[in-house]
Scaffold this motif. Structure first.
Motif, PDB file in Angstrom:
ATOM      1  N   LEU A 142      -3.734   9.839  -1.022  1.00 23.58           N
ATOM      2  CA  LEU A 142      -2.752   9.694   0.050  1.00 23.58           C
ATOM      3  C   LEU A 142      -1.871   8.464  -0.144  1.00 23.58           C
ATOM      4  O   LEU A 142      -0.683   8.478   0.202  1.00 23.58           O
ATOM      5  CB  LEU A 142      -3.458   9.631   1.407  1.00 23.58           C
ATOM      6  N   SER A 143      -2.437   7.412  -0.685  1.00 20.37           N
ATOM      7  CA  SER A 143      -1.688   6.154  -0.850  1.00 20.37           C
ATOM      8  C   SER A 143      -1.159   5.953  -2.265  1.00 20.37           C
ATOM      9  O   SER A 143      -0.566   4.915  -2.563  1.00 20.37           O
ATOM     10  CB  SER A 143      -2.585   4.969  -0.470  1.00 20.37           C
ATOM     11  N   MET A 144      -1.354   6.939  -3.137  1.00 18.14           N
ATOM     12  CA  MET A 144      -0.911   6.856  -4.534  1.00 18.14           C
ATOM     13  C   MET A 144      -1.452   5.614  -5.232  1.00 18.14           C
ATOM     14  O   MET A 144      -0.725   4.889  -5.921  1.00 18.14           O
ATOM     15  CB  MET A 144       0.615   6.922  -4.638  1.00 18.14           C
ATOM     16  N   THR A 145      -2.730   5.388  -5.053  1.00 22.21           N
ATOM     17  CA  THR A 145      -3.390   4.262  -5.722  1.00 22.21           C
ATOM     18  C   THR A 145      -4.581   4.782  -6.532  1.00 22.21           C
ATOM     19  O   THR A 145      -5.657   4.186  -6.535  1.00 22.21           O
ATOM     20  CB  THR A 145      -3.869   3.214  -4.691  1.00 22.21           C
ATOM     21  N   LEU A 146      -4.393   5.881  -7.224  1.00 22.73           N
ATOM     22  CA  LEU A 146      -5.467   6.563  -7.932  1.00 22.73           C
ATOM     23  C   LEU A 146      -6.009   5.784  -9.122  1.00 22.73           C
ATOM     24  O   LEU A 146      -7.165   5.962  -9.520  1.00 22.73           O
ATOM     25  CB  LEU A 146      -4.961   7.933  -8.428  1.00 22.73           C
ATOM     26  N   GLY A 187      -7.177   2.004  -5.901  1.00 18.91           N
ATOM     27  CA  GLY A 187      -6.849   1.190  -4.733  1.00 18.91           C
ATOM     28  C   GLY A 187      -6.175  -0.118  -5.048  1.00 18.91           C
ATOM     29  O   GLY A 187      -5.654  -0.786  -4.148  1.00 18.91           O
ATOM     30  N   ALA A 188      -6.143  -0.502  -6.313  1.00 13.93           N
ATOM     31  CA  ALA A 188      -5.615  -1.823  -6.663  1.00 13.93           C
ATOM     32  C   ALA A 188      -4.106  -1.855  -6.804  1.00 13.93           C
ATOM     33  O   ALA A 188      -3.479  -2.882  -6.529  1.00 13.93           O
ATOM     34  CB  ALA A 188      -6.259  -2.312  -7.967  1.00 13.93           C
ATOM     35  N   LYS A 189      -3.511  -0.743  -7.217  1.00 14.08           N
ATOM     36  CA  LYS A 189      -2.088  -0.759  -7.540  1.00 14.08           C
ATOM     37  C   LYS A 189      -1.446   0.574  -7.197  1.00 14.08           C
ATOM     38  O   LYS A 189      -2.010   1.630  -7.454  1.00 14.08           O
ATOM     39  CB  LYS A 189      -1.902  -1.075  -9.027  1.00 14.08           C
ATOM     40  N   TRP A 190      -0.241   0.505  -6.633  1.00 11.66           N
ATOM     41  CA  TRP A 190       0.530   1.718  -6.348  1.00 11.66           C
ATOM     42  C   TRP A 190       1.197   2.224  -7.616  1.00 11.66           C
ATOM     43  O   TRP A 190       1.763   1.454  -8.381  1.00 11.66           O
ATOM     44  CB  TRP A 190       1.596   1.403  -5.301  1.00 11.66           C
ATOM     45  N   SER A 191       1.111   3.537  -7.836  1.00  7.87           N
ATOM     46  CA  SER A 191       1.787   4.160  -8.958  1.00  7.87           C
ATOM     47  C   SER A 191       2.367   5.481  -8.485  1.00  7.87           C
ATOM     48  O   SER A 191       1.626   6.379  -8.077  1.00  7.87           O
ATOM     49  CB  SER A 191       0.810   4.405 -10.122  1.00  7.87           C
ATOM     50  N   PRO A 282       1.026   0.188   6.468  1.00  7.02           N
ATOM     51  CA  PRO A 282       1.030  -0.195   5.051  1.00  7.02           C
ATOM     52  C   PRO A 282      -0.371  -0.224   4.444  1.00  7.02           C
ATOM     53  O   PRO A 282      -1.313  -0.742   5.038  1.00  7.02           O
ATOM     54  CB  PRO A 282       1.644  -1.593   5.061  1.00  7.02           C
ATOM     55  N   VAL A 283      -0.472   0.346   3.256  1.00  6.80           N
ATOM     56  CA  VAL A 283      -1.693   0.290   2.470  1.00  6.80           C
ATOM     57  C   VAL A 283      -1.495  -0.588   1.246  1.00  6.80           C
ATOM     58  O   VAL A 283      -2.356  -1.374   0.874  1.00  6.80           O
ATOM     59  CB  VAL A 283      -2.135   1.709   2.036  1.00  6.80           C
ATOM     60  N   GLY A 289       9.177  -3.350  -3.694  1.00  6.35           N
ATOM     61  CA  GLY A 289       9.120  -4.298  -2.598  1.00  6.35           C
ATOM     62  C   GLY A 289       8.891  -3.646  -1.245  1.00  6.35           C
ATOM     63  O   GLY A 289       8.638  -4.331  -0.256  1.00  6.35           O
ATOM     64  N   ARG A 290       9.002  -2.308  -1.191  1.00  6.87           N
ATOM     65  CA  ARG A 290       8.683  -1.611   0.055  1.00  6.87           C
ATOM     66  C   ARG A 290       7.181  -1.465   0.174  1.00  6.87           C
ATOM     67  O   ARG A 290       6.442  -1.541  -0.811  1.00  6.87           O
ATOM     68  CB  ARG A 290       9.313  -0.211   0.075  1.00  6.87           C
ATOM     69  N   ASP A 291       6.704  -1.226   1.389  1.00  2.00           N
ATOM     70  CA  ASP A 291       5.299  -0.910   1.596  1.00  2.00           C
ATOM     71  C   ASP A 291       5.120   0.602   1.553  1.00  2.00           C
ATOM     72  O   ASP A 291       6.073   1.371   1.749  1.00  2.00           O
ATOM     73  CB  ASP A 291       4.818  -1.445   2.947  1.00  2.00           C
ATOM     74  N   TYR A 292       3.889   1.024   1.305  1.00  2.00           N
ATOM     75  CA  TYR A 292       3.572   2.449   1.251  1.00  2.00           C
ATOM     76  C   TYR A 292       2.312   2.702   2.054  1.00  2.00           C
ATOM     77  O   TYR A 292       1.338   1.956   1.959  1.00  2.00           O
ATOM     78  CB  TYR A 292       3.350   2.885  -0.202  1.00  2.00           C
ATOM     79  N   GLY A 293       2.359   3.736   2.875  1.00  2.00           N
ATOM     80  CA  GLY A 293       1.197   4.126   3.657  1.00  2.00           C
ATOM     81  C   GLY A 293       0.579   5.365   3.068  1.00  2.00           C
ATOM     82  O   GLY A 293       0.183   5.387   1.906  1.00  2.00           O
ATOM     83  N   TYR A 294       0.526   6.419   3.865  1.00  2.00           N
ATOM     84  CA  TYR A 294       0.037   7.709   3.385  1.00  2.00           C
ATOM     85  C   TYR A 294       1.231   8.641   3.180  1.00  2.00           C
ATOM     86  O   TYR A 294       1.612   9.409   4.066  1.00  2.00           O
ATOM     87  CB  TYR A 294      -0.939   8.303   4.389  1.00  2.00           C
ATOM     88  N   HIS A 295       1.850   8.517   2.025  1.00  2.00           N
ATOM     89  CA  HIS A 295       3.013   9.335   1.646  1.00  2.00           C
ATOM     90  C   HIS A 295       4.263   9.021   2.470  1.00  2.00           C
ATOM     91  O   HIS A 295       5.194   9.835   2.515  1.00  2.00           O
ATOM     92  CB  HIS A 295       2.659  10.825   1.715  1.00  2.00           C
TER      93      HIS A 295
END
Length: 361
Positions: A142-146, A187-191, A282-283, A289-295
């Protein structure tokens, strides 16, 4: 007479403005029309197909243009846009799928965020047995932190090395996603990962027994009174969850209105209020620089007093912005698929800072 002159100017630029009859903010709408005309004359809004604004739950401004357009997998030629013309959402589709997942979750038909991802796909037991994959949960999807190897940002779409392009070409899109090498701690990094949305779409279909487009139509589109819609499918017949939705611009505005009302529509809960809050909390921070939650993305617009927003963003200049402090929902559609991401963003910023925000205080 001044307003008619502004309207004539817009028409002369190959565009049209539609002002709804029941419009409580005629002055603001007229100001927006004037500002938009000036922006277009200055060449700062290339490729603009549509701009729609809703405030206080009512549609207060519409602009439609004319220009070349393309669908996910086909050229559409020169299109005259209007209230009855579908437009690609591209990756704004992801935010729609995020809402559909929350509805299915409330129905007990999809796994919760803390569930293990690979446990939901027993058909890929060989992958589940590989070290490290047991750490990945639905939350990470959901948070694209796979933490998986996935690149669709630095390699152009259409290039076989682009992850989404490769996914579409794969004989089994879900195995392709799930077998990506682990390159980081979950969970460590958005991709940015269209594969994550594809997994959500598959879980919705498995849990509900309905194809993703049919489920979205039944639980989200029809309750909001949507008109026609479309959803691109791959060669395997699977809906392109990440970027394949096409909606009427007015219907995308309704999604923004729904979010402003905490998931309710005409007094009835469509998306659980707690899910609306969760997807817009935000997750992780993105590389932009934007925040990301669940999609859903979120951030603050720089102003005298920063305005918080959340929304969806799609390639080519597709945007849904929700600005709670002004009770404002904004839809932007463009056909700037061949412009760089930076150029697309420049058009959006010009529209928001020179047209939308000054007109609708």
């Amino acid at each position: 007479m001044a307003y008619l002159n502004r309207r004539h100017l817009l028409a002369g630029l190959g565009a049209s403005v539609v002002l709804p009859r029941a419009m409580p903010a005629i002055a603001a709408s007229s100001d927006a029309a004037e500002r938009l005309a000036a922006l277009m004359q200055a060449g700062k809004a290339p490729g603009l197909h549509a701009l729609l604004l809703s405030q206080g739950g009512k549609l207060v401004f519409e602009h439609y243009g004319e220009g070349a357009d393309q669908g996910w997998d086909r050229q559409l030629g020169q299109v005259k846009f209007g209230p009855d013309v579908l437009h690609d959402l591209r990756s704004v589709s992801k935010s729609v799928v995020g809402l559909a997942y929350g509805i299915a979750l409330a129905e007990g038909k999809v796994p919760p965020p803390d569930a293990k991802l690979y446990a939901q796909f027993p058909e890929y037991a060989d992958l589940a047995a590989q070290p490290g994959r047991d750490k990945i949960t639905i939350h990470h999807v959901l948070s694209m932190t796979l933490g998986l190897d996935w690149d669709e940002l630095t390699i152009v779409y259409g290039d076989p090395r682009n992850a989404e392009t490769a996914m579409e070409a794969a004989p089994d899109r879900y195995r392709f996603i799930l077998e990506r090498p682990i390159v980081g701690e979950p969970g460590a990094k958005w991709s940015y990962c269209g594969g994550a949305t594809a997994l959500l779409g598959r879980l919705i279909a498995k849990g509900t027994g309905e194809a993703l487009p049919a489920y979205c139509r039944r639980v989200l589109f029809d309750p909001l009174g949507f008109g026609p819609s479309d959803w691109s499918v791959g060669r395997d017949g699977e809906a392109r969850a990440a970027s394949g939705a096409r909606l009427l611009p007015r219907d995308l505005v309704k999604v923004g209105q729904l979010m402003l009302a905490n998931g309710s529509w005409n007094g009835k809960s469509i998306v659980p209020a707690e899910w609306v809050k969760r997807v817009t909390t935000p997750v992780v921070q993105t590389r932009f620089g934007r925040d990301y939650g669940y999609h859903w993305y979120m951030g603050d617009i720089a102003a005298a007093q920063p305005l918080h927003w959340f929304g969806g963003i799609g390639w080519g200049g597709q945007y849904l912005f929700v600005i709670p402090a002004r009770d404002l929902a904004v839809v932007i559609h463009c056909g700037n698929y061949r412009l760089s991401g930076q150029e697309q963003t420049a058009v959006m910023f010009a529209l928001m800072k020179e047209v939308v925000l000054p007109s609708f205080a």
